[in-house]
Design a protein around this motif. Structure first.
Motif, PDB file in Angstrom:
ATOM      1  N   SER A   2      -3.903   9.632   2.358  1.00  0.00           N
ATOM      2  CA  SER A   2      -4.355   9.438   0.972  1.00  0.00           C
ATOM      3  C   SER A   2      -5.279   8.234   0.820  1.00  0.00           C
ATOM      4  O   SER A   2      -5.851   8.019  -0.240  1.00  0.00           O
ATOM      5  N   ARG A   3      -5.394   7.424   1.909  1.00  0.00           N
ATOM      6  CA  ARG A   3      -6.176   6.179   1.899  1.00  0.00           C
ATOM      7  C   ARG A   3      -5.664   5.227   0.818  1.00  0.00           C
ATOM      8  O   ARG A   3      -6.427   4.506   0.175  1.00  0.00           O
ATOM      9  N   LYS A   4      -4.366   5.229   0.641  1.00  0.00           N
ATOM     10  CA  LYS A   4      -3.728   4.389  -0.371  1.00  0.00           C
ATOM     11  C   LYS A   4      -3.070   3.186   0.308  1.00  0.00           C
ATOM     12  O   LYS A   4      -2.375   3.331   1.313  1.00  0.00           O
ATOM     13  N   VAL A   5      -3.304   2.004  -0.259  1.00  0.00           N
ATOM     14  CA  VAL A   5      -2.737   0.770   0.267  1.00  0.00           C
ATOM     15  C   VAL A   5      -1.835   0.158  -0.789  1.00  0.00           C
ATOM     16  O   VAL A   5      -2.238   0.010  -1.949  1.00  0.00           O
ATOM     17  N   ASN A  46       5.482  -2.767  -4.427  1.00  0.00           N
ATOM     18  CA  ASN A  46       5.323  -1.553  -5.238  1.00  0.00           C
ATOM     19  C   ASN A  46       3.970  -1.496  -5.933  1.00  0.00           C
ATOM     20  O   ASN A  46       3.746  -0.638  -6.793  1.00  0.00           O
ATOM     21  N   LYS A  47       3.054  -2.395  -5.544  1.00  0.00           N
ATOM     22  CA  LYS A  47       1.768  -2.488  -6.231  1.00  0.00           C
ATOM     23  C   LYS A  47       0.647  -1.935  -5.356  1.00  0.00           C
ATOM     24  O   LYS A  47       0.492  -2.331  -4.202  1.00  0.00           O
ATOM     25  N   ASN A  80      -1.111 -14.737   1.908  1.00  0.00           N
ATOM     26  CA  ASN A  80      -2.092 -14.069   2.747  1.00  0.00           C
ATOM     27  C   ASN A  80      -1.438 -13.652   4.064  1.00  0.00           C
ATOM     28  O   ASN A  80      -0.585 -14.362   4.596  1.00  0.00           O
ATOM     29  N   ILE A  81      -1.821 -12.497   4.592  1.00  0.00           N
ATOM     30  CA  ILE A  81      -1.213 -12.048   5.852  1.00  0.00           C
ATOM     31  C   ILE A  81      -2.249 -11.874   6.963  1.00  0.00           C
ATOM     32  O   ILE A  81      -1.876 -11.606   8.097  1.00  0.00           O
ATOM     33  N   ILE A  82      -3.541 -12.033   6.645  1.00  0.00           N
ATOM     34  CA  ILE A  82      -4.576 -11.945   7.681  1.00  0.00           C
ATOM     35  C   ILE A  82      -4.814 -13.352   8.223  1.00  0.00           C
ATOM     36  O   ILE A  82      -5.292 -14.232   7.515  1.00  0.00           O
ATOM     37  N   GLU A  83      -4.467 -13.550   9.459  1.00  0.00           N
ATOM     38  CA  GLU A  83      -4.553 -14.878  10.075  1.00  0.00           C
ATOM     39  C   GLU A  83      -5.886 -15.040  10.795  1.00  0.00           C
ATOM     40  O   GLU A  83      -6.328 -14.145  11.522  1.00  0.00           O
ATOM     41  N   THR A  84      -6.535 -16.181  10.588  1.00  0.00           N
ATOM     42  CA  THR A  84      -7.767 -16.498  11.305  1.00  0.00           C
ATOM     43  C   THR A  84      -7.440 -17.312  12.546  1.00  0.00           C
ATOM     44  O   THR A  84      -6.745 -18.324  12.466  1.00  0.00           O
ATOM     45  N   ILE A  85      -7.920 -16.856  13.682  1.00  0.00           N
ATOM     46  CA  ILE A  85      -7.809 -17.631  14.921  1.00  0.00           C
ATOM     47  C   ILE A  85      -9.169 -18.279  15.120  1.00  0.00           C
ATOM     48  O   ILE A  85     -10.138 -17.618  15.491  1.00  0.00           O
ATOM     49  N   LYS A  94       4.885  -5.866   7.583  1.00  0.00           N
ATOM     50  CA  LYS A  94       5.690  -6.593   6.604  1.00  0.00           C
ATOM     51  C   LYS A  94       5.851  -5.718   5.358  1.00  0.00           C
ATOM     52  O   LYS A  94       6.340  -4.609   5.446  1.00  0.00           O
ATOM     53  N   ASP A  95       5.389  -6.199   4.177  1.00  0.00           N
ATOM     54  CA  ASP A  95       5.547  -5.395   2.957  1.00  0.00           C
ATOM     55  C   ASP A  95       4.263  -4.668   2.580  1.00  0.00           C
ATOM     56  O   ASP A  95       4.129  -4.162   1.472  1.00  0.00           O
ATOM     57  N   LEU A  96       3.315  -4.590   3.525  1.00  0.00           N
ATOM     58  CA  LEU A  96       2.049  -3.911   3.296  1.00  0.00           C
ATOM     59  C   LEU A  96       2.072  -2.533   3.954  1.00  0.00           C
ATOM     60  O   LEU A  96       2.452  -2.398   5.122  1.00  0.00           O
ATOM     61  N   THR A  97       1.683  -1.501   3.214  1.00  0.00           N
ATOM     62  CA  THR A  97       1.692  -0.131   3.730  1.00  0.00           C
ATOM     63  C   THR A  97       0.330   0.510   3.521  1.00  0.00           C
ATOM     64  O   THR A  97      -0.284   0.363   2.464  1.00  0.00           O
ATOM     65  N   LEU A  98      -0.126   1.231   4.539  1.00  0.00           N
ATOM     66  CA  LEU A  98      -1.402   1.942   4.467  1.00  0.00           C
ATOM     67  C   LEU A  98      -1.172   3.399   4.850  1.00  0.00           C
ATOM     68  O   LEU A  98      -0.649   3.692   5.917  1.00  0.00           O
ATOM     69  N   ASP A  99      -1.540   4.299   3.941  1.00  0.00           N
ATOM     70  CA  ASP A  99      -1.401   5.736   4.165  1.00  0.00           C
ATOM     71  C   ASP A  99      -2.772   6.293   4.522  1.00  0.00           C
ATOM     72  O   ASP A  99      -3.669   6.344   3.684  1.00  0.00           O
TER      73      ASP A  99
END
Length: 225
Positions: free
Chosen positions: A141-144, A148-149, A211-216, A133-138
């Motif tokens: 660089s270990r940058k999340v 734009n935040k 929140n984007i982490i869903e608990t099953i 979605k709008d979450l990016t992990l590099d």
């Protein structure tokens, strides 16, 4: 990443473990003889990303451990440690399935460089940047970031998020997360995974978005599109 050190010099093994955990965030287990190592590797062959294996071990030596696991088609990368610095002995180790060879004494910087080089090999096809979605992990660089935040994460929070983002649309249970990110010394019955997941959720939501982490319930967690 989860590593196994097999080294009969307990002081050296524990110093390597401390360095790898503190400076690089790896989960590291230590064993001090070949027999224990073979049993552990056979039982948990899918849990370790790399094995640091000393050649000179009491009883079953490192070369026999290496031959045994390769005969069982366990292809986990193996970095051999030894005081032997001859071409013939290096050749023996490499010909029996070692992926690299490091002569004692060695610097911590050289050790970590060798480890990173080996860990990159099976991951060459994996993307350096992960997105959900709008979450990016590099991963370089270990940058999340979300939108734009930038989101500041602890080492374990980052590792949890990376694991989930490499398993999008799959439900990952607590035992899988624990096995991949913590060593055997930790208490697997503790709530350490839940605590880190909750902290990770709070930081992701601190951007003002959902929140984007869903608990099953009763199963585990997922990032589901």
């Amino acid at each position: 990443m989860r590593l196994l050190i097999v080294e009969d010099d307990e002081k050296l093994a524990l110093s390597i473990k401390k360095y790898l955990e503190t400076a690089n965030g790896y989960a590291v287990d230590c064993l001090y003889d070949g027999e224990s190592a073979m049993k552990r590797i056979e039982l948990y062959k899918n849990e370790y990303d790399l094995i640091i294996l000393d050649w000179m071990l009491p009883g079953t030596d490192g070369l026999d451990v290496l031959k045994n696991i390769r005969e069982q088609n366990i292809m986990t990368p193996v970095l051999m440690l030894t005081a032997k610095d001859t071409v013939s002995e290096k050749t023996i180790g490499l010909n029996n399935g070692a992926d690299d060879y490091l002569v004692k004494p060695f610097s911590p910087e050289e050790l970590i460089a060798r480890i990173k080089a080996l860990l990159r090999r099976p991951q060459q096809a994996l993307p350096a940047k992960l997105a959900f979605k709008d979450l990016t992990l590099d991963t370089a660089s270990r940058k999340v970031t979300r939108g734009n935040k930038e989101i500041k994460l602890t080492m374990k929070e980052y590792e949890l998020l990376e694991y989930l983002m490499r398993n999008i649309n799959r439900v990952v249970n607590r035992e899988q997360l624990f096995d991949h990110l913590w060593d055997f010394v930790c208490n697997s019955m503790s709530n350490v995974v839940d605590v880190h997941i909750n902290n990770l959720r709070k930081k992701i939501k601190s951007t003002g978005k959902s929140n984007i982490i869903e608990t099953i319930r009763g199963v585990g967690y997922t990032l589901r599109k």
